[in-house]
Design a protein around this motif. Structure first.
Motif, PDB file in Angstrom:
ATOM      1  N   ALA A 112      -3.259   0.510  -6.743  1.00 29.22           N
ATOM      2  CA  ALA A 112      -2.698   0.291  -8.202  1.00 29.22           C
ATOM      3  C   ALA A 112      -2.782   1.443  -8.899  1.00 29.22           C
ATOM      4  CB  ALA A 112      -3.385  -0.939  -8.844  1.00 29.22           C
ATOM      5  N   ALA A 113      -3.782   2.308  -8.907  1.00 28.65           N
ATOM      6  CA  ALA A 113      -4.006   3.481  -9.666  1.00 28.65           C
ATOM      7  C   ALA A 113      -3.146   4.233  -9.079  1.00 28.65           C
ATOM      8  CB  ALA A 113      -5.287   3.997  -9.574  1.00 28.65           C
ATOM      9  N   ILE A 114      -2.783   4.697  -7.860  1.00 25.58           N
ATOM     10  CA  ILE A 114      -1.727   5.642  -7.296  1.00 25.58           C
ATOM     11  C   ILE A 114      -0.493   5.316  -7.904  1.00 25.58           C
ATOM     12  CG2 ILE A 114      -0.426   6.234  -5.098  1.00 25.58           C
ATOM     13  CD1 ILE A 114      -3.122   5.920  -3.898  1.00 25.58           C
ATOM     14  N   SER A 115      -0.245   3.838  -7.938  1.00 20.32           N
ATOM     15  CA  SER A 115       1.288   3.531  -8.590  1.00 20.32           C
ATOM     16  C   SER A 115       1.232   3.841  -9.883  1.00 20.32           C
ATOM     17  CB  SER A 115       1.373   1.992  -8.294  1.00 20.32           C
ATOM     18  OG  SER A 115       2.480   1.464  -8.973  1.00 20.32           O
ATOM     19  N   THR A 116       0.324   3.807 -10.745  1.00 21.02           N
ATOM     20  CA  THR A 116       0.244   4.096 -12.027  1.00 21.02           C
ATOM     21  C   THR A 116       0.315   5.432 -12.258  1.00 21.02           C
ATOM     22  OG1 THR A 116      -1.141   2.153 -12.798  1.00 21.02           O
ATOM     23  CG2 THR A 116      -1.025   4.129 -14.237  1.00 21.02           C
ATOM     24  N   ASP A 117      -0.257   6.428 -11.359  1.00 21.70           N
ATOM     25  CA  ASP A 117      -0.363   7.830 -11.583  1.00 21.70           C
ATOM     26  C   ASP A 117       1.057   8.332 -11.185  1.00 21.70           C
ATOM     27  OD1 ASP A 117      -2.124   9.828 -12.213  1.00 21.70           O
ATOM     28  OD2 ASP A 117      -2.244  10.662 -10.491  1.00 21.70           O
ATOM     29  N   VAL A 118       1.677   7.813 -10.018  1.00 16.84           N
ATOM     30  CA  VAL A 118       3.112   8.202  -9.831  1.00 16.84           C
ATOM     31  C   VAL A 118       3.979   7.991 -10.831  1.00 16.84           C
ATOM     32  CG1 VAL A 118       5.152   7.664  -8.179  1.00 16.84           C
ATOM     33  CG2 VAL A 118       2.792   7.917  -7.100  1.00 16.84           C
ATOM     34  N   LEU A 119       3.901   6.717 -11.521  1.00 21.45           N
ATOM     35  CA  LEU A 119       4.770   6.249 -12.609  1.00 21.45           C
ATOM     36  C   LEU A 119       4.527   7.178 -13.754  1.00 21.45           C
ATOM     37  CD1 LEU A 119       6.947   4.313 -13.535  1.00 21.45           C
ATOM     38  CD2 LEU A 119       5.020   2.829 -14.369  1.00 21.45           C
ATOM     39  N   ARG A 120       3.259   7.594 -14.124  1.00 22.38           N
ATOM     40  CA  ARG A 120       2.965   8.566 -15.221  1.00 22.38           C
ATOM     41  C   ARG A 120       3.528  10.000 -15.099  1.00 22.38           C
ATOM     42  NH1 ARG A 120      -2.081   8.061 -14.788  1.00 22.38           N
ATOM     43  NH2 ARG A 120      -2.482   6.379 -16.347  1.00 22.38           N
ATOM     44  N   HIS A 121       3.382  10.242 -13.777  1.00 25.40           N
ATOM     45  CA  HIS A 121       3.851  11.676 -13.481  1.00 25.40           C
ATOM     46  C   HIS A 121       5.450  11.857 -13.587  1.00 25.40           C
ATOM     47  CE1 HIS A 121       3.312  15.694 -11.926  1.00 25.40           C
ATOM     48  NE2 HIS A 121       4.311  15.515 -11.182  1.00 25.40           N
ATOM     49  N   ARG A 122       5.888  10.944 -13.184  1.00 23.99           N
ATOM     50  CA  ARG A 122       7.368  10.912 -13.102  1.00 23.99           C
ATOM     51  C   ARG A 122       7.968  10.690 -14.710  1.00 23.99           C
ATOM     52  NH1 ARG A 122       8.897   6.329 -10.398  1.00 23.99           N
ATOM     53  NH2 ARG A 122       8.378   7.266  -8.359  1.00 23.99           N
ATOM     54  N   ALA A 123       7.307  10.219 -15.462  1.00 24.25           N
ATOM     55  CA  ALA A 123       7.725  10.570 -16.986  1.00 24.25           C
ATOM     56  C   ALA A 123       8.876  10.048 -17.285  1.00 24.25           C
ATOM     57  CB  ALA A 123       7.582  11.832 -17.418  1.00 24.25           C
ATOM     58  N   GLY A 124       9.553   8.870 -16.507  1.00 25.80           N
ATOM     59  CA  GLY A 124      10.926   8.372 -16.771  1.00 25.80           C
ATOM     60  C   GLY A 124      11.884   9.156 -16.160  1.00 25.80           C
ATOM     61  N   GLY A 125      11.579  10.295 -15.224  1.00 24.51           N
ATOM     62  CA  GLY A 125      12.431  11.136 -14.679  1.00 24.51           C
ATOM     63  C   GLY A 125      13.217   9.960 -13.476  1.00 24.51           C
ATOM     64  N   LYS A 126      13.813  10.756 -12.874  1.00 22.90           N
ATOM     65  CA  LYS A 126      14.614  10.059 -11.771  1.00 22.90           C
ATOM     66  C   LYS A 126      13.925   9.828 -10.438  1.00 22.90           C
ATOM     67  CE  LYS A 126      19.183  10.672  -9.096  1.00 22.90           C
ATOM     68  NZ  LYS A 126      20.274  11.317  -8.817  1.00 22.90           N
ATOM     69  N   VAL A 127      14.174   8.538  -9.841  1.00 23.71           N
ATOM     70  CA  VAL A 127      13.289   8.339  -8.582  1.00 23.71           C
ATOM     71  C   VAL A 127      14.172   8.984  -7.377  1.00 23.71           C
ATOM     72  CG1 VAL A 127      12.746   6.657  -7.060  1.00 23.71           C
ATOM     73  CG2 VAL A 127      12.704   5.924  -9.509  1.00 23.71           C
ATOM     74  N   ASN A 128      13.599  10.050  -6.733  1.00 19.95           N
ATOM     75  CA  ASN A 128      14.340  10.811  -5.719  1.00 19.95           C
ATOM     76  C   ASN A 128      14.064  10.300  -4.313  1.00 19.95           C
ATOM     77  OD1 ASN A 128      15.369  12.639  -7.439  1.00 19.95           O
ATOM     78  ND2 ASN A 128      13.247  13.603  -7.776  1.00 19.95           N
ATOM     79  N   ASP A 129      12.811   9.756  -4.144  1.00 20.74           N
ATOM     80  CA  ASP A 129      12.574   9.358  -2.698  1.00 20.74           C
ATOM     81  C   ASP A 129      11.753   8.170  -2.636  1.00 20.74           C
ATOM     82  OD1 ASP A 129      12.407   9.217   0.082  1.00 20.74           O
ATOM     83  OD2 ASP A 129      10.944  11.248   0.301  1.00 20.74           O
ATOM     84  N   ASP A 130      11.610   7.237  -1.502  1.00 16.67           N
ATOM     85  CA  ASP A 130      10.808   6.280  -1.573  1.00 16.67           C
ATOM     86  C   ASP A 130       9.332   6.531  -1.549  1.00 16.67           C
ATOM     87  OD1 ASP A 130      13.397   4.961  -0.711  1.00 16.67           O
ATOM     88  OD2 ASP A 130      13.133   5.550   1.335  1.00 16.67           O
ATOM     89  N   VAL A 131       8.700   5.630  -1.981  1.00 22.21           N
ATOM     90  CA  VAL A 131       7.100   5.644  -2.036  1.00 22.21           C
ATOM     91  C   VAL A 131       6.527   4.815  -1.359  1.00 22.21           C
ATOM     92  CG1 VAL A 131       5.347   5.767  -3.965  1.00 22.21           C
ATOM     93  CG2 VAL A 131       7.174   6.832  -4.342  1.00 22.21           C
ATOM     94  N   THR A 132       5.671   4.828  -0.241  1.00 24.39           N
ATOM     95  CA  THR A 132       4.985   3.997   0.387  1.00 24.39           C
ATOM     96  C   THR A 132       3.512   4.547   0.468  1.00 24.39           C
ATOM     97  OG1 THR A 132       6.786   3.383   1.625  1.00 24.39           O
ATOM     98  CG2 THR A 132       4.611   2.684   2.470  1.00 24.39           C
ATOM     99  N   ALA A 133       2.429   3.670   0.540  1.00 24.47           N
ATOM    100  CA  ALA A 133       1.060   4.222   0.854  1.00 24.47           C
ATOM    101  C   ALA A 133       0.273   3.055   1.209  1.00 24.47           C
ATOM    102  CB  ALA A 133       0.296   4.824  -0.706  1.00 24.47           C
TER     103      ALA A 133
END
Length: 506
Positions: free
Chosen positions: A461-482
């Motif tokens: 869950a923290a990784i999901s939050t960190d990814v979302l925070r780093h993207r900062a509303g930018g475009k999603v360029n690739d699938d995310v799986t962990a």
């Protein structure tokens, strides 16, 4: 500005709006015409004034002749001189400064001496003008125009400086030209207003409607234009919008079905003996090219895999579905991860027309708590011990689909209770912020270390939050799986399984 508008603006060079182009197209020729015609009209008016003045001087010469005849004293020089002086003085004092009269009478030349132009040079100039085609001559650097009348041995010449004529008429001509310019400006304003109402504003409305359609807002209404052509174009845009809306509904229905099919291919609710599992699965589009699975083998061992088909969207999702089928067929004949990878790699070119697939494949033995793995160019796995030591599990060969003759080495790892294996696709580390900076593997490793006392679900869950925070509303360029796998035992946390899109279930 929306994404489609921004992309279009980047691809196209700067261009003027149709409103500005129409304004320039209307006003530039008008301004050019005014700049050309007003000076020509000014010169024509001035020339007409000089011609009219010549006609007036001709009439004045005839009037003076008739006045001389009325005197009945043609033989008295003094009376004639006095007469022409009085006439010239009256004209000088009123509206004709520079006015001059010369009389050729009885072989004598008389000229009015009521003002300074009287001189032999003036007489010669007036004589030259009287016989010239344009009735003009130059004296003292100035041009004059002369009117003449002759009869009974008497010639009367009356002159006026052209500068005086032009000066007296200039104000009237300039006022006339100003009215013409004002009328032209009013006409231009009316034309511009009409163009704005009939062309510019409707085109802007239609352009906004098309942009709304391009961004998925298909319910548009842009009717109500004043001209038939714009209404026809508006109707065509609305018809296009309805067709696109129907196509989008059909596409969405098909993509929903594809998403459900793909979700069915993923391991929903599977629990692997000896492991606590949490996963994060976030497609960049409706469907994804990422794939992970837990497959039970006949000998009670388990194959654990995570894979990434190059690209994302429909083509990558089809590749992931084919990979699932190949996996199920491969495990019927092979158990070792390296052999399974070779089996898939040999058959992949016939199914995957281009691109490649990265895969981390491990065989888990719950009884001996041993992990045998092989990695086909996939992101390095991270192995975290209960004591906080972090170890990388690097790739052991090329990605699948590049070289049919490739081989992979398997590595065996003995795990202890509490150890954790963290696996991701490259969409996690390569998540970028609006400036293009990547999240990076180091930040992921740091996150795992800092949260080592938390449960697998909390870490994912923290990784999901960190990814979302780093993207900062930018475009999603690739699938995310962990995937986060924790070995059960004395060191392990409570049982937690993430089943769907980072949703935890105990």
């Amino acid at each position: 500005m929306n994404d489609i508008t921004q992309d279009a603006a980047k691809r196209q060079p700067p261009r003027r709006s149709i409103g500005k182009l129409l304004i320039w197209a209307v006003n530039l020729p008008l301004l050019a015409a005014l700049a050309l015609l007003l000076p020509l009209d000014y010169r024509r008016e001035m020339e007409d004034a000089v011609v009219a003045k010549h006609a007036a001087l001709e009439e004045e010469a005839m009037t003076i002749y008739e006045g001389l005849s009325a005197l009945g004293q043609k033989g008295q020089r003094e009376s004639i001189q006095k007469y022409i002086d009085s006439v010239c003085a009256r004209m000088q004092e009123s509206r004709s400064p520079g006015h001059h009269i010369v009389l050729h009478w009885n072989h004598q030349v008389l000229q009015a001496d009521a003002h300074h132009p009287a001189s032999p040079e003036m007489i010669r100039a007036m004589q030259e003008a009287s016989v010239s085609s344009d009735h003009r001559a130059v004296v003292g650097g100035e041009s004059l125009v002369v009117g003449t009348f002759a009869g009974d041995g008497v010639e009367v010449w009356v002159s006026e400086y052209t500068t005086n004529i032009r000066r007296s008429i200039r104000r009237e001509i300039l006022l006339h030209l100003a009215w013409l310019a004002a009328l032209a400006a009013v006409a231009a304003a009316i034309v511009n207003l009409v163009l704005w109402r009939i062309v510019t504003r409707p085109v802007k409305r239609l352009s906004n409607a098309v942009l709304r359609i391009a961004n998925g807002h298909y319910e548009v209404n842009s009717n109500g234009f004043r001209c038939r052509e714009m209404n026809d174009l508006s109707s065509a845009v609305e018809q296009m919008s309805k067709i696109l809306a129907d196509d989008e509904r059909n596409r969405q229905m098909q993509m929903d079905r594809a998403r459900r099919i793909q979700e069915h291919l993923l391991p929903n609710g599977v629990e692997v003996p000896g492991l606590r599992i949490a996963h994060l699965y976030q497609p960049a589009d409706e469907v994804a090219g990422d794939y992970f699975d837990f497959i039970r083998l006949p000998d009670d061992m388990w194959l654990i895999c995570i894979a990434d088909v190059a690209g994302h969207g429909i083509s990558a999702a089809m590749g992931a579905a084919m990979l699932k089928a190949l996996m199920l067929h491969a495990v019927e004949q092979h158990r070792e991860p390296s052999k399974v990878l070779q089996y898939i790699n040999n058959r992949l070119p016939a199914l995957l027309c281009d691109g490649f697939i990265t895969m981390f494949l491990a065989r888990w033995n719950p009884q001996g708590q041993q992990l045998d793995y092989a990695s086909a160019g996939h992101e390095p796995g991270l192995l975290l011990s209960p004591r906080g030591d972090l170890r990388q599990l690097p790739s052991t060969g090329l990605p699948l689909g590049i070289d049919p003759t490739s081989n992979w080495e398997s590595e065996a790892i003995s795990l202890m209770p509490g150890e954790r294996l963290f696996l991701t696709t490259d969409g996690v580390a390569e998540t970028s912020d609006p400036s293009g900076e990547l999240l990076g593997r180091d930040r992921l490793a740091d996150l795992i270390l800092r949260r080592s006392m938390q449960t697998p679900c909390e870490i994912v869950a923290a990784i999901s939050t960190d990814v979302l925070r780093h993207r900062a509303g930018g475009k999603v360029n690739d699938d995310v799986t962990a995937l986060l796998l924790e070995v059960k035992g004395e060191w392990a946390s409570s049982d937690v399984v993430i089943r769907e899109n980072n949703a935890c279930a105990k």
